[in-house]
Design an enzyme around this catalytic site. Structure first.
Site, PDB file in Angstrom:
ATOM      1  N   TYR A   9       0.820  -1.210   0.000  1.00  0.00           N
ATOM      2  CA  TYR A   9       0.000   0.000   0.000  1.00  0.00           C
ATOM      3  C   TYR A   9       0.856   1.264   0.000  1.00  0.00           C
ATOM      4  CZ  TYR A   9      -3.841  -3.191   0.585  1.00  0.00           C
ATOM      5  OH  TYR A   9      -4.745  -4.200   0.368  1.00  0.00           O
ATOM      6  N   GLN A  67     -16.399   2.207  -4.253  1.00  0.00           N
ATOM      7  CA  GLN A  67     -15.663   1.010  -3.864  1.00  0.00           C
ATOM      8  C   GLN A  67     -14.158   1.247  -3.958  1.00  0.00           C
ATOM      9  OE1 GLN A  67     -17.682  -2.712  -5.617  1.00  0.00           O
ATOM     10  NE2 GLN A  67     -18.557  -1.037  -6.824  1.00  0.00           N
ATOM     11  N   ASN A  68     -13.767   2.402  -4.483  1.00  0.00           N
ATOM     12  CA  ASN A  68     -12.359   2.716  -4.671  1.00  0.00           C
ATOM     13  C   ASN A  68     -11.748   3.260  -3.389  1.00  0.00           C
ATOM     14  OD1 ASN A  68     -12.800   2.028  -7.350  1.00  0.00           O
ATOM     15  ND2 ASN A  68     -13.182   4.143  -7.973  1.00  0.00           N
ATOM     16  N   VAL A  69     -10.464   2.996  -3.204  1.00  0.00           N
ATOM     17  CA  VAL A  69      -9.775   3.482  -2.013  1.00  0.00           C
ATOM     18  C   VAL A  69      -8.967   4.747  -2.287  1.00  0.00           C
ATOM     19  CG1 VAL A  69      -9.682   1.182  -0.987  1.00  0.00           C
ATOM     20  CG2 VAL A  69      -7.765   1.958  -2.396  1.00  0.00           C
ATOM     21  N   ASP A  70      -8.924   5.188  -3.548  1.00  0.00           N
ATOM     22  CA  ASP A  70      -8.208   6.428  -3.849  1.00  0.00           C
ATOM     23  C   ASP A  70      -9.045   7.629  -3.407  1.00  0.00           C
ATOM     24  OD1 ASP A  70      -9.958   7.394  -6.101  1.00  0.00           O
ATOM     25  OD2 ASP A  70      -9.266   5.557  -7.063  1.00  0.00           O
ATOM     26  N   HIS A 124     -14.691   0.558   0.931  1.00  0.00           N
ATOM     27  CA  HIS A 124     -13.572  -0.361   1.128  1.00  0.00           C
ATOM     28  C   HIS A 124     -12.357   0.293   1.772  1.00  0.00           C
ATOM     29  CE1 HIS A 124     -15.466  -2.905  -2.315  1.00  0.00           C
ATOM     30  NE2 HIS A 124     -16.066  -3.084  -1.143  1.00  0.00           N
ATOM     31  N   GLY A 148     -18.510   2.423 -13.773  1.00  0.00           N
ATOM     32  CA  GLY A 148     -17.267   1.655 -13.733  1.00  0.00           C
ATOM     33  C   GLY A 148     -17.213   0.538 -12.735  1.00  0.00           C
ATOM     34  N   THR A 149     -18.324  -0.142 -12.515  1.00  0.00           N
ATOM     35  CA  THR A 149     -18.307  -1.294 -11.611  1.00  0.00           C
ATOM     36  C   THR A 149     -19.058  -2.448 -12.253  1.00  0.00           C
ATOM     37  OG1 THR A 149     -19.025  -2.162  -9.466  1.00  0.00           O
ATOM     38  CG2 THR A 149     -20.297  -0.320 -10.368  1.00  0.00           C
ATOM     39  N   SER A 150     -18.520  -3.646 -12.088  1.00  0.00           N
ATOM     40  CA  SER A 150     -19.130  -4.841 -12.673  1.00  0.00           C
ATOM     41  C   SER A 150     -20.335  -5.323 -11.874  1.00  0.00           C
ATOM     42  CB  SER A 150     -18.092  -5.967 -12.751  1.00  0.00           C
ATOM     43  OG  SER A 150     -17.603  -6.276 -11.453  1.00  0.00           O
TER      44      SER A 150
END
Length: 237
Positions: free
Chosen positions: A57, A89-92, A107, A178-180
């Site tokens: 990380y 859902q992104n961690v950025d 997340h 942008g998510t499945s």
């Protein structure tokens, strides 16, 4: 809160940040292909080798030249006319850097560190930044436990999911980018959307969401899709 404004909830996944130069985790040559989940993204991995997990990380935080893409900026611009909550859902931190003011990170957040004894004890969550990107070997949190990334590892509970579901349940409009929609519990959030709320799905690829009559699929990337959707939601912009 401006209650006369319609509310938009935007649910974003890894495809949101691809145009900013960040790899997705699951696609070909994605991060999981080069760094197996079992080594860097599970509680067992942390217990086994915390220095290796922290180093992974730390490496992600050192990505240079990563900036919000047009899609991030256009999501933030929706706040001119709507009450907007981003559930990501992104961690950025690209949504925040683009100007979004209410972001729920399902997340975790890459730019934070936390206690390994109780990751969600806010007293020991620390903000990282350009002057301090690394968690050093042996570095301790305020409670004396090892500092770890403020990331929800696989098989850990998702503490913000209830907040996200509540936000979704009060949406007038839902945007998915942008998510499945295969990773739970995030994939189940659409079930909380009010039945009258239109859903706009922005993704260049087919996404299996079942039959939702009020869903419109814009088969474009995040930026071009948001450009098209902005013309619908804010036509004079």
């Amino acid at each position: 809160m401006l209650t006369d404004m319609k509310k938009i909830v935007v649910l974003t996944g890894a495809g949101m940040s691809v145009e900013s130069g960040l790899k997705t985790f699951r696609d070909a040559d994605g991060l999981w292909e080069n760094y197996p989940v079992q080594r860097v993204a599970t509680h067992e991995a942390w217990e086994r080798d915390p220095e290796y997990v922290n180093a992974f990380y730390n490496m992600l935080r050192h990505k240079e030249g990563v900036k919000p893409c047009l899609g991030h900026l256009l999501v933030a611009a929706l706040e001119k006319k709507y009450e907007v909550t981003v559930v990501t859902q992104n961690v950025d931190d690209l949504h925040e850097r683009a100007g979004s003011t209410h972001v729920v990170h399902l997340h975790g957040e890459l730019m934070k560190a936390c206690s390994s004894r109780d990751p969600y004890d806010e007293r020991y969550i620390e903000q990282l930044g350009p002057e301090r990107l690394d968690i050093l070997p042996g570095e301790k949190a305020g409670d004396g436990s090892l500092l770890r990334p403020y990331i929800v590892f696989f098989n850990e509970s998702v503490p913000k999911i209830s907040e996200a579901a509540m936000e979704m349940s009060t949406a007038d409009i839902v945007i998915v980018i942008g998510t499945s929609l295969v990773v739970y519990p995030a994939a189940g959030l659409l079930h909380y959307a009010p039945p009258q709320a239109p859903i706009y799905l922005i993704d260049p690829n087919p996404v299996n969401v079942g039959r939702i009559d009020r869903l419109q699929h814009i088969m474009k990337g995040a930026s071009e899709g948001m450009r098209q959707l902005t013309g619908i939601l804010m036509p004079e912009e």
